[in-house]
Design an enzyme around this catalytic site. Structure first.
Site, PDB file in Angstrom:
ATOM      1  N   VAL A  44       0.831  -1.202   0.000  1.00 12.63           N
ATOM      2  CA  VAL A  44       0.000   0.000   0.000  1.00 12.63           C
ATOM      3  C   VAL A  44       0.869   1.257   0.000  1.00 12.63           C
ATOM      4  O   VAL A  44       0.618   2.216  -0.743  1.00 12.63           O
ATOM      5  CB  VAL A  44      -0.976  -0.007   1.198  1.00 12.63           C
ATOM      6  CG1 VAL A  44      -1.747   1.315   1.266  1.00 12.63           C
ATOM      7  CG2 VAL A  44      -1.956  -1.163   1.086  1.00 12.63           C
ATOM      8  N   CYS A  45       1.909   1.247   0.810  1.00 12.52           N
ATOM      9  CA  CYS A  45       2.798   2.411   0.887  1.00 12.52           C
ATOM     10  C   CYS A  45       3.506   2.660  -0.443  1.00 12.52           C
ATOM     11  O   CYS A  45       3.771   3.810  -0.814  1.00 12.52           O
ATOM     12  CB  CYS A  45       3.823   2.230   2.000  1.00 12.52           C
ATOM     13  SG  CYS A  45       3.099   2.152   3.647  1.00 12.52           S
ATOM     14  N   THR A  46       3.820   1.590  -1.169  1.00 12.33           N
ATOM     15  CA  THR A  46       4.445   1.745  -2.483  1.00 12.33           C
ATOM     16  C   THR A  46       3.554   2.571  -3.403  1.00 12.33           C
ATOM     17  O   THR A  46       4.021   3.476  -4.110  1.00 12.33           O
ATOM     18  CB  THR A  46       4.742   0.363  -3.096  1.00 12.33           C
ATOM     19  OG1 THR A  46       5.696  -0.314  -2.264  1.00 12.33           O
ATOM     20  CG2 THR A  46       5.283   0.475  -4.505  1.00 12.33           C
TER      21      THR A  46
END
Length: 224
Positions: A44-46
């Site tokens: 998700v952070c990517t």
């Protein structure tokens, strides 16, 4: 520590992908967005880091500096940045703090102050509370704080919308109603008396209730 809206945010020094920074000095007279991540190479952070990079021109227009944070060493960020570029079409074009000693995460209350050790051996699950967006004004005070679960990607258009509201309401004696977007009507703040409101808004206002005084957004041309 526990941060509240209106607090002066803690200053800190940190290593980033663009060299060392001293946060308050780096911020200068700009607004700032600090958004944190529990671990490098998380899915998700990517997506978030890549999208924020593509959206950066919109923050630039608003005099807002972007600063990311991930609970891993700066040296690992370069490898992650390449993955972000490959999968999202844009690598981060803003500094990303390496918070391997957990110092900033603890300073901003995202991890308990007595958390021991470093990022080594810690997982995204043990760092899951390090997913917060902080919006800081030029006065170094906290204007907005939103914490997200790991499974929910952040909506940075909403962050922009809130910044538009914050900047407008800092300059004028108004508040923005539910779901407001730039250019839409706003509300005269209750602290302003009708007498003072007549001076600030000589064109008048609509008032479905005495406490609900609606006017066009200041600075927006009114047709008709």
């Amino acid at each position: 520590m526990s941060l509240r809206l209106g607090d002066v945010v803690p200053d800190f020094s940190a290593q980033t992908t663009e060299g060392p920074i001293h946060f308050h000095r780096w911020l200068g007279d700009s607004w700032g967005v600090l958004f944190s991540h529990p671990k490098n190479f998380t899915p998700v952070c990517t997506t978030e880091l890549g999208y924020m990079a593509r959206l950066k021109p919109e923050f630039d227009k608003r005099n807002v500096k972007i600063l990311g944070l991930s609970v891993d060493p700066v040296a690992d960020h370069a490898r992650w940045a390449e993955d972000i570029r490959e999968t999202q079409g844009q690598a981060p074009n803003y500094p990303l703090i390496g918070d391997a000693d957990l110092a900033v995460s603890k300073l901003y209350g995202m991890l308990d102050a007595d958390t021991e050790g470093t990022s080594q051996g810690r997982t995204a699950a043990t760092n899951q509370t390090v997913r917060t967006v902080f919006v800081v004004g030029p006065d170094k005070k906290l204007k907005l704080m939103i914490a997200y679960p790991m499974t929910t990607g952040r909506n940075f258009h909403e962050v922009l919308r809130v910044i538009d509201s914050l900047q407008l309401t800092a300059a004028h004696k108004v508040a923005t109603p539910v779901n407001w977007k730039p250019g839409e009507d706003v509300i005269i703040v209750p602290a302003i008396s009708d007498e003072d409101a007549k001076k600030a808004f000589p064109e008048g206002w609509r008032a479905p209730k005495p406490y609900l005084r609606i006017v066009p957004q200041p600075g927006v041309a009114v047709n008709g």
